[in-house]
Design a protein around this motif. Structure first.
Motif, PDB file in Angstrom:
ATOM      1  N   GLU A 250       4.788 -11.879   9.843  1.00  0.00           N
ATOM      2  CA  GLU A 250       3.429 -11.342   9.701  1.00  0.00           C
ATOM      3  C   GLU A 250       2.612 -11.609  10.961  1.00  0.00           C
ATOM      4  O   GLU A 250       1.867 -10.740  11.419  1.00  0.00           O
ATOM      5  CB  GLU A 250       2.729 -11.940   8.472  1.00  0.00           C
TER       6      GLU A 250
ATOM      7  N   PRO B  89       1.607   0.838   7.063  1.00  0.00           N
ATOM      8  CA  PRO B  89       0.989   1.533   5.935  1.00  0.00           C
ATOM      9  C   PRO B  89       1.045   0.712   4.644  1.00  0.00           C
ATOM     10  O   PRO B  89       1.932  -0.118   4.463  1.00  0.00           O
ATOM     11  CB  PRO B  89       1.819   2.812   5.799  1.00  0.00           C
ATOM     12  N   ASP B  90       0.099   0.987   3.764  1.00  0.00           N
ATOM     13  CA  ASP B  90       0.037   0.354   2.455  1.00  0.00           C
ATOM     14  C   ASP B  90       0.662   1.314   1.436  1.00  0.00           C
ATOM     15  O   ASP B  90       0.158   2.418   1.240  1.00  0.00           O
ATOM     16  CB  ASP B  90      -1.420   0.060   2.090  1.00  0.00           C
ATOM     17  N   TYR B  91       1.744   0.901   0.811  1.00  0.00           N
ATOM     18  CA  TYR B  91       2.436   1.770  -0.142  1.00  0.00           C
ATOM     19  C   TYR B  91       1.983   1.569  -1.584  1.00  0.00           C
ATOM     20  O   TYR B  91       2.529   2.176  -2.502  1.00  0.00           O
ATOM     21  CB  TYR B  91       3.957   1.583  -0.027  1.00  0.00           C
ATOM     22  N   ALA B  92       0.967   0.754  -1.832  1.00  0.00           N
ATOM     23  CA  ALA B  92       0.499   0.536  -3.198  1.00  0.00           C
ATOM     24  C   ALA B  92      -0.222   1.766  -3.753  1.00  0.00           C
ATOM     25  O   ALA B  92      -0.124   2.063  -4.942  1.00  0.00           O
ATOM     26  CB  ALA B  92      -0.418  -0.682  -3.244  1.00  0.00           C
ATOM     27  N   ASP B  93      -0.944   2.503  -2.900  1.00  0.00           N
ATOM     28  CA  ASP B  93      -1.702   3.648  -3.379  1.00  0.00           C
ATOM     29  C   ASP B  93      -1.869   4.647  -2.240  1.00  0.00           C
ATOM     30  O   ASP B  93      -2.297   4.260  -1.163  1.00  0.00           O
ATOM     31  CB  ASP B  93      -3.079   3.181  -3.882  1.00  0.00           C
TER      32      ASP B  93
ATOM     33  N   ARG C 189       1.570   8.534   5.375  1.00  0.00           N
ATOM     34  CA  ARG C 189       1.184   8.600   3.962  1.00  0.00           C
ATOM     35  C   ARG C 189       0.479   9.928   3.664  1.00  0.00           C
ATOM     36  O   ARG C 189       0.512  10.401   2.538  1.00  0.00           O
ATOM     37  CB  ARG C 189       0.273   7.415   3.611  1.00  0.00           C
TER      38      ARG C 189
ATOM     39  N   HIS D 112       7.134   1.965   8.833  1.00  0.00           N
ATOM     40  CA  HIS D 112       6.898   2.354   7.446  1.00  0.00           C
ATOM     41  C   HIS D 112       7.704   1.464   6.495  1.00  0.00           C
ATOM     42  O   HIS D 112       7.218   1.081   5.419  1.00  0.00           O
ATOM     43  CB  HIS D 112       7.261   3.815   7.227  1.00  0.00           C
TER      44      HIS D 112
ATOM     45  N   GLY E 147       6.013  -1.666   5.634  1.00  0.00           N
ATOM     46  CA  GLY E 147       5.027  -1.468   4.578  1.00  0.00           C
ATOM     47  C   GLY E 147       5.659  -1.488   3.193  1.00  0.00           C
ATOM     48  O   GLY E 147       5.094  -2.054   2.247  1.00  0.00           O
TER      49      GLY E 147
ATOM     50  N   ARG F 223       6.529  -5.106   2.309  1.00  0.00           N
ATOM     51  CA  ARG F 223       5.318  -5.801   1.841  1.00  0.00           C
ATOM     52  C   ARG F 223       4.994  -5.423   0.398  1.00  0.00           C
ATOM     53  O   ARG F 223       4.645  -6.272  -0.412  1.00  0.00           O
ATOM     54  CB  ARG F 223       4.123  -5.442   2.716  1.00  0.00           C
ATOM     55  N   TYR F 224       5.073  -4.142   0.104  1.00  0.00           N
ATOM     56  CA  TYR F 224       4.793  -3.649  -1.249  1.00  0.00           C
ATOM     57  C   TYR F 224       5.748  -4.284  -2.266  1.00  0.00           C
ATOM     58  O   TYR F 224       5.342  -4.689  -3.351  1.00  0.00           O
ATOM     59  CB  TYR F 224       4.899  -2.127  -1.259  1.00  0.00           C
TER      60      TYR F 224
ATOM     61  N   SER G  44       5.039 -10.066   1.256  1.00  0.00           N
ATOM     62  CA  SER G  44       4.833 -10.477   2.647  1.00  0.00           C
ATOM     63  C   SER G  44       6.130 -10.329   3.425  1.00  0.00           C
ATOM     64  O   SER G  44       7.226 -10.579   2.894  1.00  0.00           O
ATOM     65  CB  SER G  44       4.386 -11.950   2.697  1.00  0.00           C
TER      66      SER G  44
END
Length: 166
Positions: A5, A16-20, A50, A79, A82, A85-86, A90
């Protein structure tokens, strides 16, 4: 010792954030990852943002250069960070990368697949270091990938064990 990290921050990577919104919304229902014990298997990822913007769509060796293919593979690896992490919270929870399948869209006879796939492998070594970030890899020539992407990556990795309930 510097963790993954912290190295991401030092490298200035935009992960990118893959949660939403949910993964796979353009491709139909699918599972973004599967975890069994300490093994994490990721579904295929591409150099597609995304929002659906693609980096260097097309055929490597025809309308995409090897350098552009390398950049697409590198972005795909970002990607993938990300998605890791999702899946496990971490990047510091990665014990070791295990195996990668790299699909490169190319014409018959194209033999420099590894030079494209190195874009992903080099990024993983930069983030995780040579011991954790090196992995077994196969680079496979493909005639087409969804939405015209030139590269797709499947990755398996070992996670730090989850704490056991006592």
């Amino acid at each position: 010792m510097t963790g993954a990290e912290q190295r991401v921050g030092q490298l200035g990577l935009d992960i990118p954030d893959y949660a939403d919104p949910p993964y796979g919304r353009r491709y139909g229902p699918m599972k973004p990852f599967h975890r069994v014990g300490d093994l994490l298997q990721l579904s295929g990822l591409t150099p597609e943002s995304r929002a659906g913007e693609r980096l260097h769509p097309g055929v490597v060796g025809v309308d995409v250069t090897i350098e552009q293919g390398y950049a697409a593979a590198r972005l795909t690896a970002i990607h993938t960070l990300g998605m890791i992490r999702y899946a496990i919270g971490s990047l510091d929870n990665v014990a070791s990368l295990s195996r990668a399948l790299c699909f490169v869209v190319c014409p018959p006879g194209f033999e420099l697949l590894h030079e494209v796939s190195n874009g992903a492998s080099d990024l993983f070594v930069d983030v995780f270091g040579p011991e954790t970030g090196s992995m077994g890899r196969a680079s496979i020539g493909a005639t087409a990938l969804s939405r015209g992407n030139c590269f797709e990556l499947w990755l398996d990795l070992e996670c730090v064990p989850e704490p056991t309930a006592s």
